[in-house]
Motif scaffolding. Structure first.
Motif, mmCIF file in Angstrom:
data_model
loop_
_atom_site.group_PDB
_atom_site.id
_atom_site.type_symbol
_atom_site.label_atom_id
_atom_site.label_comp_id
_atom_site.label_asym_id
_atom_site.label_seq_id
_atom_site.Cartn_x
_atom_site.Cartn_y
_atom_site.Cartn_z
ATOM 1 N N LEU A 358 36.303 49.066 27.509
ATOM 2 C CA LEU A 358 36.065 47.848 28.283
ATOM 3 C C LEU A 358 36.395 48.132 29.744
ATOM 4 O O LEU A 358 35.577 47.899 30.632
ATOM 5 N N ILE A 359 37.618 48.665 29.976
ATOM 6 C CA ILE A 359 38.017 49.141 31.305
ATOM 7 C C ILE A 359 38.179 50.653 31.164
ATOM 8 O O ILE A 359 39.109 51.113 30.500
ATOM 9 N N HIS A 360 37.284 51.397 31.703
ATOM 10 C CA HIS A 360 37.233 52.840 31.453
ATOM 11 C C HIS A 360 38.545 53.510 31.849
ATOM 12 O O HIS A 360 39.043 53.342 32.962
ATOM 13 N N GLY A 361 39.091 54.264 30.889
ATOM 14 C CA GLY A 361 40.347 54.967 31.116
ATOM 15 C C GLY A 361 41.578 54.116 30.914
ATOM 16 O O GLY A 361 42.706 54.615 31.040
ATOM 17 N N VAL A 362 41.385 52.834 30.564
ATOM 18 C CA VAL A 362 42.530 51.936 30.423
ATOM 19 C C VAL A 362 42.520 51.196 29.084
ATOM 20 O O VAL A 362 43.502 51.210 28.341
ATOM 21 N N LYS A 395 33.538 47.465 39.328
ATOM 22 C CA LYS A 395 34.852 48.094 39.229
ATOM 23 C C LYS A 395 35.953 47.060 39.413
ATOM 24 O O LYS A 395 35.779 46.067 40.129
ATOM 25 N N TRP A 396 37.096 47.332 38.765
ATOM 26 C CA TRP A 396 38.283 46.497 38.894
ATOM 27 C C TRP A 396 39.471 47.404 39.205
ATOM 28 O O TRP A 396 39.808 48.282 38.423
ATOM 29 N N LEU A 397 40.056 47.235 40.387
ATOM 30 C CA LEU A 397 41.173 48.075 40.854
ATOM 31 C C LEU A 397 40.829 49.552 40.764
ATOM 32 O O LEU A 397 41.698 50.389 40.499
ATOM 33 N N GLY A 398 39.566 49.841 40.954
ATOM 34 C CA GLY A 398 39.130 51.235 40.937
ATOM 35 C C GLY A 398 38.603 51.711 39.604
ATOM 36 O O GLY A 398 38.027 52.804 39.525
ATOM 37 N N TRP A 399 38.760 50.939 38.524
ATOM 38 C CA TRP A 399 38.296 51.340 37.201
ATOM 39 C C TRP A 399 36.968 50.647 36.887
ATOM 40 O O TRP A 399 36.835 49.433 37.050
ATOM 41 N N GLN A 400 36.021 51.404 36.387
ATOM 42 C CA GLN A 400 34.730 50.841 36.017
ATOM 43 C C GLN A 400 34.868 49.986 34.759
ATOM 44 O O GLN A 400 35.538 50.370 33.800
ATOM 45 N N HIS A 648 42.496 41.544 45.808
ATOM 46 C CA HIS A 648 43.227 42.809 45.947
ATOM 47 C C HIS A 648 42.239 43.891 46.390
ATOM 48 O O HIS A 648 41.096 43.917 45.919
ATOM 49 N N ARG A 649 42.700 44.770 47.276
ATOM 50 C CA ARG A 649 41.877 45.900 47.699
ATOM 51 C C ARG A 649 42.682 47.183 47.519
ATOM 52 O O ARG A 649 43.825 47.278 47.981
ATOM 53 N N VAL A 650 42.077 48.126 46.844
ATOM 54 C CA VAL A 650 42.738 49.408 46.589
ATOM 55 C C VAL A 650 42.935 50.149 47.907
ATOM 56 O O VAL A 650 42.049 50.166 48.774
ATOM 57 N N ASP A 651 44.093 50.771 48.082
ATOM 58 C CA ASP A 651 44.407 51.565 49.278
ATOM 59 C C ASP A 651 43.790 52.949 49.120
ATOM 60 O O ASP A 651 44.423 53.876 48.610
ATOM 61 N N ASP A 652 42.542 53.084 49.538
ATOM 62 C CA ASP A 652 41.822 54.349 49.374
ATOM 63 C C ASP A 652 42.274 55.424 50.350
ATOM 64 O O ASP A 652 42.065 56.620 50.116
#
Length: 752
Positions: A358-362, A395-400, A648-652
């Motif tokens: 559902l959340i890739h990698g999570v 994507k959500w917090l960087g996760w697809q 929220h925005r990820v700190d890239d």
């Protein structure tokens, strides 16, 4: 209005067709007293199709007035208990000894659907043979040497009802069978004459020949199951559907069947427990059992005699399971939905497919995830962002995220606020609402119920909707029990398993941190309450706040101003931006300002409100680190992000990489700080000591260097003149030449 017990749900245990008029009226009075409506009484009464009259409940309702001794909800509660309802509080008491009136609650033990069961007729024997009837009964239940209790003599009570006497108990089954075979059809010559108006009775367990009490029972072999509150045909059908291990079933000549059921108990205590279990199963399946029939010495109707013009006869023998053990195992198995053990060899070369992500990698679909964090972390916004990411396949917090339908269960916000939040988050993310049909919202603020009550309602509404995720925000609104109790929280979180299993959807829920600083804790230890919250979910996503330094804040302000100027250039003078602004210039607010003054003077005339707005937004940011504990995937590297309302925005770019959570510092820094603190303490101690020496070594007058050196020497700690001179400067003193080179406080500069 809230009720301690939902009386409407209890009415399903009470069949109006089995009640007399007075009891039916009592149910209505109890409902009115407890604050229910006439419609509630009317809806229940409709189940009695034969006696129901439209409008009658409403007419009666208005006549129910308050009295000194009102009929309360306790009446309905007791009636429901008598018909098989077991309150949770009593069902949970598994560690105490059972009393005579207790029931074994166990599981649901529901085998019969009372709404669909069809009656099974009974038929009077074509050839009436009383001797054969009674002989069959005796041979089915007793050994030849066992004493049998029976009653043919009766007496009348004040109501004119025939009741049995104690009867006889000193004759064996073998003796009775022999005499019956010789009586040429006259069973009265063997047992004594009975009154045809009353019939006759027999005890189904063997006796010791000394009496008819429970202590006179020698074998606790059988129990009586009897229900006279429904049609004979339906009683017959339910008993057979339940596969009761019935040795003999007798028609009483009245309103009931008497089933003599094998319980095969070793002693009286085991008999009581088995009968409790038996009666509980029967009641849960619609047989309203009379609890007075529990006694092992109880009388039952004797076959082969007549009663008020009707015959008491054997309907059948050896029905259902062969014995108690087989029946008990069957009942437990019917209600056991646990899978059988599997051999690994059967699947080693043909492994089942893993649930898709559902959340890739999570998180996988059908699994559970907990998001934990303190207040002001924007947890609800993060979950709304997750809804949108699933609905849009983004994507959500960087996760697809996998694209699909999602249900957001809103327990905290009013409906309008919740809907506005979704639109605000969409706009702040810069996403077009192409797939908002994938997102459903269930607004339950002010209507939420405990999770064990909400779960079945949720499952019913969400079934067949095709959701791949259900998000519940927040769980404190539906929390049941003490959140610090492991067993109570295990029961609570089991409800999420039910939802996930029934819907095949991931269940994602939100919880808060415990009090105090969280920086020094592991991510799985931060959620408030029992450790069950950390162990239960397949994925735990935890948010912890980072301490933003002044230097970092200035850096972020510079970046925001630069981004603002770049947007203005792209809007008003993109050619100048491409030709004259270098990459280095784009990183300097001062350089961008200088370029803007040259290239866009008309824009710069009113730029201050925009700059102030940008700076205000930066100051309103908070910094967060996302850490996690995963069951299905490898641990991920912490994700740093900014929360700037409403997203929220990820700190890239890594601005937050070296920032530590509140209350936490790396080991090397902790050691350095410890050494600094120790040195500072020692320094303060030496300064205080030197101050005492200066104040006291010359009787309170300003001392010379020699005075100070002499004092230290007198204590056994001689110091050099150069050292004293260093201390004078270090601890905020000076040598005043105007008063004879004496040491005085330096009022101009004090080094602390």
């Amino acid at each position: 209005m809230e009720h301690k017990v939902d009386l409407i749900s209890l009415l399903q245990y009470i069949d109006p067709t089995s009640l007399d008029y007075t009891t039916w009226i009592s149910v209505g009075m109890a409902l009115k007293y407890e604050g229910y409506t006439a419609s509630d009484w009317d809806d229940w009464s409709k189940r009695d199709g034969g006696r129901y009259h439209p409008g009658e409940c409403f007419k009666k309702w208005t006549s129910f007035e308050g009295t000194a001794n009102p009929v309360t909800g306790a009446t309905i509660t007791q009636m429901a208990k008598d018909n098989g309802w077991v309150p949770r509080s009593s069902a949970d008491r598994e560690d105490r000894e059972l009393s005579w009136d207790d029931e074994i609650s166990g599981g649901d033990y529901v085998v019969v659907d009372r709404n669909w069961i069809e009656g099974k007729e009974i038929h009077e024997p074509a050839d009436w043979n009383p001797v054969q009837q009674l002989t069959t009964y005796l041979e089915s239940l007793f050994e030849a040497s066992e004493n049998v209790g029976y009653v043919v003599d009766t007496w009348k009570n004040d109501e004119g009802k025939y009741l049995p006497t104690k009867g006889a108990w000193d004759r064996t089954a073998g003796e009775l069978i022999q005499r019956l075979n010789q009586c040429e059809g006259d069973i009265g010559s063997v047992l004594g004459d009975y009154k045809p108006e009353a019939g006759a009775w027999i005890r189904f367990n063997p006796l010791d020949g000394k009496g008819v009490k429970n202590e006179n029972v020698t074998e606790f072999r059988y129990a009586l199951v009897e229900s006279d509150t429904m049609d004979i045909e339906k009683q017959n059908a339910i008993m057979r559907e339940l596969e009761l291990p019935i040795a003999v079933m007798v028609y009483s000549g009245g309103k009931s069947l008497h089933a003599i059921v094998r319980v095969e108990a070793a002693n009286y205590d085991e008999y009581r427990k088995r009968v409790d279990y038996l009666y509980n199963v029967c009641k849960r399946n619609g047989l309203n059992i009379d609890n007075q029939n529990r006694n092992p010495s109880r009388l039952s109707r004797m076959p082969g005699v007549e009663r008020n013009g009707k015959k008491q006869f054997i309907v059948d023998t050896n029905i259902g399971k062969a014995n108690w053990a087989e029946w008990h195992e069957w009942i437990e198995g019917v209600n056991d939905d646990l899978p059988d053990p599997e051999s690994l060899t059967d699947f080693w070369n043909n492994m089942p497919d893993l649930a898709p992500p559902l959340i890739h990698g999570v998180l996988r679909q059908g699994h559970k995830m907990l998001m934990a964090g303190p207040s002001k972390a924007g947890k609800s916004f993060a979950l709304i962002e997750l809804c949108i990411a699933i609905g849009e396949g983004d994507k959500w917090l960087g996760w697809q995220c996998t694209k699909g339908r999602v249900l957001y269960v809103n327990l905290e916000l009013d409906r309008a606020s919740c809907l506005h939040r979704f639109r605000d988050v969409y706009q702040a993310l810069g996403l077009q609402p192409h797939n908002i049909g994938n997102i459903d919202i269930w607004n339950l603020r002010g209507k939420s119920v405990p999770m064990d009550k909400l779960a079945p309602k949720l499952i019913r509404r969400a079934a067949k909707k095709g959701y791949i995720a259900v998000i519940i925000d927040p769980i404190y609104k539906v929390l049941t029990g003490d959140e610090n109790s492991a067993d109570q929280m295990a029961h609570f979180t089991n409800q999420f398993d039910k939802v996930a299993t029934e819907l095949g959807a991931s269940v994602i829920y939100c919880h808060h941190h415990s009090k105090g600083s969280q920086g020094g804790k592991k991510s799985m230890d931060r959620a408030s309450g029992s450790g069950v919250f950390a162990r239960d979910p397949d994925a735990l996503i935890d948010l912890v706040e980072l301490e933003v330094t002044e230097a970092l804040l200035k850096q972020e302000e510079n970046k925001a101003i630069c981004a603002m100027y770049k947007r203005l250039f792209e809007q008003h003078n993109p050619a100048y931006l491409q030709e004259h602004v270098s990459q280095d210039d784009e990183l300097s607010a001062k350089a961008m300002e200088d370029h803007a003054k040259r290239a866009m003077p008309h824009v710069m005339e009113n730029i201050m409100p925009t700059i102030e707005q940008v700076l205000k937004a930066v100051k309103g940011r908070s910094a967060w680190r996302v850490e996690g504990t995963l069951r299905e995937y490898a641990k991920f590297d912490p994700v740093n992000m900014w929360f700037q309302y409403p997203i929220h925005r990820v700190d890239d770019v890594g601005s937050l990489k070296d920032i530590e959570p509140e209350g936490e510092a790396p080991p090397w820094q902790k050691a350095t700080n410890k050494r600094k603190d120790k040195a500072k303490k020692e320094r303060r101690s030496k300064a205080e000591e030197f101050e005492d020496v200066v104040n006291n070594c010359n009787f309170g007058e300003p001392p010379t260097l020699n005075d100070v050196m002499a004092w230290y020497e007198s204590t056994g700690k001689a110091v050099a003149e150069r050292t004293v001179r260093d201390w004078v400067k270090k601890y905020g003193y000076k040598i005043d030449r105007s008063i004879g080179f004496r040491i005085v406080k330096n009022e101009d500069e004090v080094d602390e």
